[in-house]
Design an enzyme around this catalytic site. Structure first.
Site, PDB file in Angstrom:
ATOM      1  N   LYS A  23      -7.787   1.325  -2.809  1.00 63.96           N
ATOM      2  CA  LYS A  23      -7.878   0.764  -1.588  1.00 63.96           C
ATOM      3  C   LYS A  23      -7.670   1.837  -0.916  1.00 63.96           C
ATOM      4  O   LYS A  23      -8.315   1.834   0.683  1.00 63.96           O
ATOM      5  CB  LYS A  23      -5.772   0.526  -1.955  1.00 63.96           C
ATOM      6  CG  LYS A  23      -5.123   0.253  -0.071  1.00 63.96           C
ATOM      7  CD  LYS A  23      -5.996  -0.944   0.337  1.00 63.96           C
ATOM      8  CE  LYS A  23      -5.010  -0.927   1.465  1.00 63.96           C
ATOM      9  NZ  LYS A  23      -5.202  -2.126   1.847  1.00 63.96           N
ATOM     10  N   LYS A  37      -2.026   5.215   7.864  1.00 60.19           N
ATOM     11  CA  LYS A  37      -0.738   4.720   7.671  1.00 60.19           C
ATOM     12  C   LYS A  37      -1.984   5.355   6.092  1.00 60.19           C
ATOM     13  O   LYS A  37      -1.727   6.625   5.329  1.00 60.19           O
ATOM     14  CB  LYS A  37      -0.479   3.289   7.064  1.00 60.19           C
ATOM     15  CG  LYS A  37       0.606   3.549   6.199  1.00 60.19           C
ATOM     16  CD  LYS A  37       1.067   2.026   5.710  1.00 60.19           C
ATOM     17  CE  LYS A  37       1.398   2.233   4.094  1.00 60.19           C
ATOM     18  NZ  LYS A  37       1.810   1.031   3.358  1.00 60.19           N
ATOM     19  N   THR A  85       0.472  -1.194  -0.121  1.00 60.72           N
ATOM     20  CA  THR A  85      -0.018   0.142   0.137  1.00 60.72           C
ATOM     21  C   THR A  85       0.580   1.144  -0.137  1.00 60.72           C
ATOM     22  O   THR A  85       1.647   0.997   1.064  1.00 60.72           O
ATOM     23  CB  THR A  85      -0.517   0.583   0.979  1.00 60.72           C
ATOM     24  OG1 THR A  85      -1.495  -1.086   1.427  1.00 60.72           O
ATOM     25  CG2 THR A  85      -1.834   0.780   1.155  1.00 60.72           C
TER      26      THR A  85
HETATM   27  P1  NAD Z   1       6.054  -5.977   7.368  1.00 57.12           P
HETATM   28  O1  NAD Z   1       7.045  -4.364   7.907  1.00 57.12           O
HETATM   29  O2  NAD Z   1       5.838  -6.558   7.947  1.00 57.12           O
HETATM   30  O3  NAD Z   1       6.817  -6.132   6.546  1.00 57.12           O
HETATM   31  C1  NAD Z   1       7.974  -5.235   4.920  1.00 57.12           C
HETATM   32  C2  NAD Z   1       8.877  -6.212   4.991  1.00 57.12           C
HETATM   33  O4  NAD Z   1      10.141  -4.814   4.172  1.00 57.12           O
HETATM   34  C3  NAD Z   1      10.176  -6.820   5.954  1.00 57.12           C
HETATM   35  O5  NAD Z   1      10.243  -7.225   5.922  1.00 57.12           O
HETATM   36  C4  NAD Z   1      11.339  -5.517   5.882  1.00 57.12           C
HETATM   37  O6  NAD Z   1      12.339  -6.216   6.545  1.00 57.12           O
HETATM   38  C5  NAD Z   1      11.039  -5.417   3.925  1.00 57.12           C
HETATM   39  N1  NAD Z   1      12.213  -4.382   3.728  1.00 57.12           N
HETATM   40  C6  NAD Z   1      11.982  -3.304   4.170  1.00 57.12           C
HETATM   41  N2  NAD Z   1      12.736  -2.332   2.916  1.00 57.12           N
HETATM   42  C7  NAD Z   1      13.257  -3.417   2.047  1.00 57.12           C
HETATM   43  C8  NAD Z   1      14.226  -2.901   1.235  1.00 57.12           C
HETATM   44  N3  NAD Z   1      14.780  -2.025   1.353  1.00 57.12           N
HETATM   45  N4  NAD Z   1      14.222  -4.092   0.289  1.00 57.12           N
HETATM   46  C9  NAD Z   1      14.159  -5.965   0.231  1.00 57.12           C
HETATM   47  N5  NAD Z   1      13.185  -6.014   1.858  1.00 57.12           N
HETATM   48  C10 NAD Z   1      13.176  -4.916   2.808  1.00 57.12           C
HETATM   49  O7  NAD Z   1       4.286  -5.195   6.632  1.00 57.12           O
HETATM   50  P2  NAD Z   1       3.840  -6.460   6.462  1.00 57.12           P
HETATM   51  O8  NAD Z   1       2.447  -6.134   7.495  1.00 57.12           O
HETATM   52  O9  NAD Z   1       4.165  -7.396   5.316  1.00 57.12           O
HETATM   53  O10 NAD Z   1       2.791  -4.763   5.203  1.00 57.12           O
HETATM   54  C11 NAD Z   1       3.306  -4.691   4.178  1.00 57.12           C
HETATM   55  C12 NAD Z   1       2.352  -4.104   3.199  1.00 57.12           C
HETATM   56  O11 NAD Z   1       1.075  -4.540   2.579  1.00 57.12           O
HETATM   57  C13 NAD Z   1       2.365  -2.024   3.664  1.00 57.12           C
HETATM   58  O12 NAD Z   1       2.081  -1.835   2.111  1.00 57.12           O
HETATM   59  C14 NAD Z   1       1.438  -2.852   4.161  1.00 57.12           C
HETATM   60  O13 NAD Z   1       0.427  -0.598   4.665  1.00 57.12           O
HETATM   61  C15 NAD Z   1       0.002  -3.645   3.418  1.00 57.12           C
HETATM   62  N6  NAD Z   1      -0.539  -4.207   3.741  1.00 57.12           N
HETATM   63  C16 NAD Z   1      -0.575  -4.606   5.066  1.00 57.12           C
HETATM   64  C17 NAD Z   1      -1.951  -5.607   5.754  1.00 57.12           C
HETATM   65  C18 NAD Z   1      -1.790  -5.688   7.014  1.00 57.12           C
HETATM   66  O14 NAD Z   1      -2.468  -5.791   7.351  1.00 57.12           O
HETATM   67  N7  NAD Z   1      -0.305  -5.854   8.049  1.00 57.12           N
HETATM   68  C19 NAD Z   1      -2.825  -5.461   5.304  1.00 57.12           C
HETATM   69  C20 NAD Z   1      -2.951  -4.498   3.771  1.00 57.12           C
HETATM   70  C21 NAD Z   1      -2.187  -4.003   3.501  1.00 57.12           C
END
Ligand code: NAD
Length: 290
Positions: free
Chosen positions: A162, A237, A87
């Site tokens: 979204k 967010k 997102t």
């Molecule tokens: P998260 O923080 O658990 O995962 C993000 C991952 O990206 C981490 O493991 C981090 O180490 C990695 N990362 C960061 N910078 C990086 C880089 N430069 N290179 C490689 N890896 C890198 O977050 P999440 O909960 O998995 O969410 C991911 C996305 O999905 C977000 O944009 C969030 O808004 C969206 N989202 C999350 C949810 C939820 O319930 N968690 C629901 C819908 C959408």
């Protein structure tokens, strides 16, 4: 398909695992050390992207997406699909898409709803922006990782869908919570309130499917001490992204702005951090008009 998967966090790890389980050849990369069942590890993002038919990114925000895209776009082969499921702001999505298109890639922005539970169960909903050709290529993967995908138009439109959806969700959750708190003070029983509103014109997903009052309606995080679910900081967010987009597009969104302000206070100044976004109800319960 040969798939690169960058960002193996709470959402990315189970999504990548589901693709591997379905028989795809998945190479993952995360800046943290992560092991995912069935997914082989690359040493860099570019290595995960190199030679892939399709690369998925699932990253925290638009700035990180832009940085990762700058590394992987030059490494990807012409005609491959770059599928961002994070997102992010509409502007980052459109910039990354046009950079990808300029080198002969097929970009898609496909943010999800359904949370960690949906990612694990393979029941996410994808809101997709990009060309029809790219959408058709990615469709079999949406069917593995999710239960529904909607093609919303050209690049950026997935993110637009979204944030508009989540702006409505933030506003209706607040409206539902403040109405319950008012009903309490008027001596109206919560069950009666639910029975009326859930079958009347005040109904919404927040009331009917995710009722913020403990013990009322279907099971929801309210019945589990407001453990997320959908955390208040994630709602904040998405609301901030909606207001950033509204500023850029010169759209008047007074309730979206009010919801953003309330969730900001809740998360940053009150006890909202780490609680479900429906914990707005105990917040309102404690307050008077002053
Ligand atoms: P998260 O923080 O658990 O995962 C993000 C991952 O990206 C981490 O493991 C981090 O180490 C990695 N990362 C960061 N910078 C990086 C880089 N430069 N290179 C490689 N890896 C890198 O977050 P999440 O909960 O998995 O969410 C991911 C996305 O999905 C977000 O944009 C969030 O808004 C969206 N989202 C999350 C949810 C939820 O319930 N968690 C629901 C819908 C959408």
């Amino acid at each position: 398909m040969k798939i690169g998967f960058i960002g193996l966090g709470n959402m990315g790890a189970p999504m990548a695992a589901n693709l591997a389980k379905a028989g795809h050849d998945v190479t993952g990369y995360d800046m943290a050390t992560v092991t995912v069942n069935g997914v082989s590890n690359a040493r860099t993002a570019a290595e995960a992207a190199d030679d892939a038919d399709l690369v998925i990114t699932m990253l925290p925000n638009g700035e990180i997406l832009r940085a990762v895209a700058a590394q992987i776009i030059p490494a990807m082969r012409k005609g491959a699909v770059l599928l961002d499921c994070s997102t992010v702001d509409v502007d980052s999505a459109r910039t990354v898409a046009s950079d990808a298109e300029a080198t002969g890639l097929l970009p898609l922005d496909a943010p999800v709803s359904g949370g960690i539970g949906g990612a694990t169960a393979g029941t996410l909903t994808f809101m997709v922006g990009g060309s029809d050709e790219a959408y058709q290529t990615a469709l079999p993967l949406f069917d593995i990782m999710g239960q529904k995908s909607v093609h919303c138009g050209p690049s950026g439109n997935g993110q637009a869908a979204k944030i508009c959806n989540n702006m409505i969700l933030g506003v209706t959750m607040i409206a539902t919570c403040e109405a319950f708190a008012l009903a309490d003070k008027l001596g109206l029983d919560r069950q009666a309130m639910f029975d009326v509103v859930s079958t009347s014109s005040g109904y919404s997903w927040s009331m009917n499917a995710y009722c913020p009052a403990p013990g009322i309606g279907p099971k929801s995080p309210a019945d589990n001490n407001y453990i997320p679910g959908f955390a208040a900081e994630l709602m904040l967010k998405d609301l901030r992204l909606s207001q950033q987009a509204a500023d850029a597009a010169d759209a008047d969104t007074p309730l979206g702005q009010a919801a953003t302000d309330l969730y900001r206070r809740f998360v940053e100044e009150e006890d909202g951090q780490g609680r479900d976004f429906s914990a707005m109800l105990p917040r309102f319960e404690k307050r008077g008009r002053g």
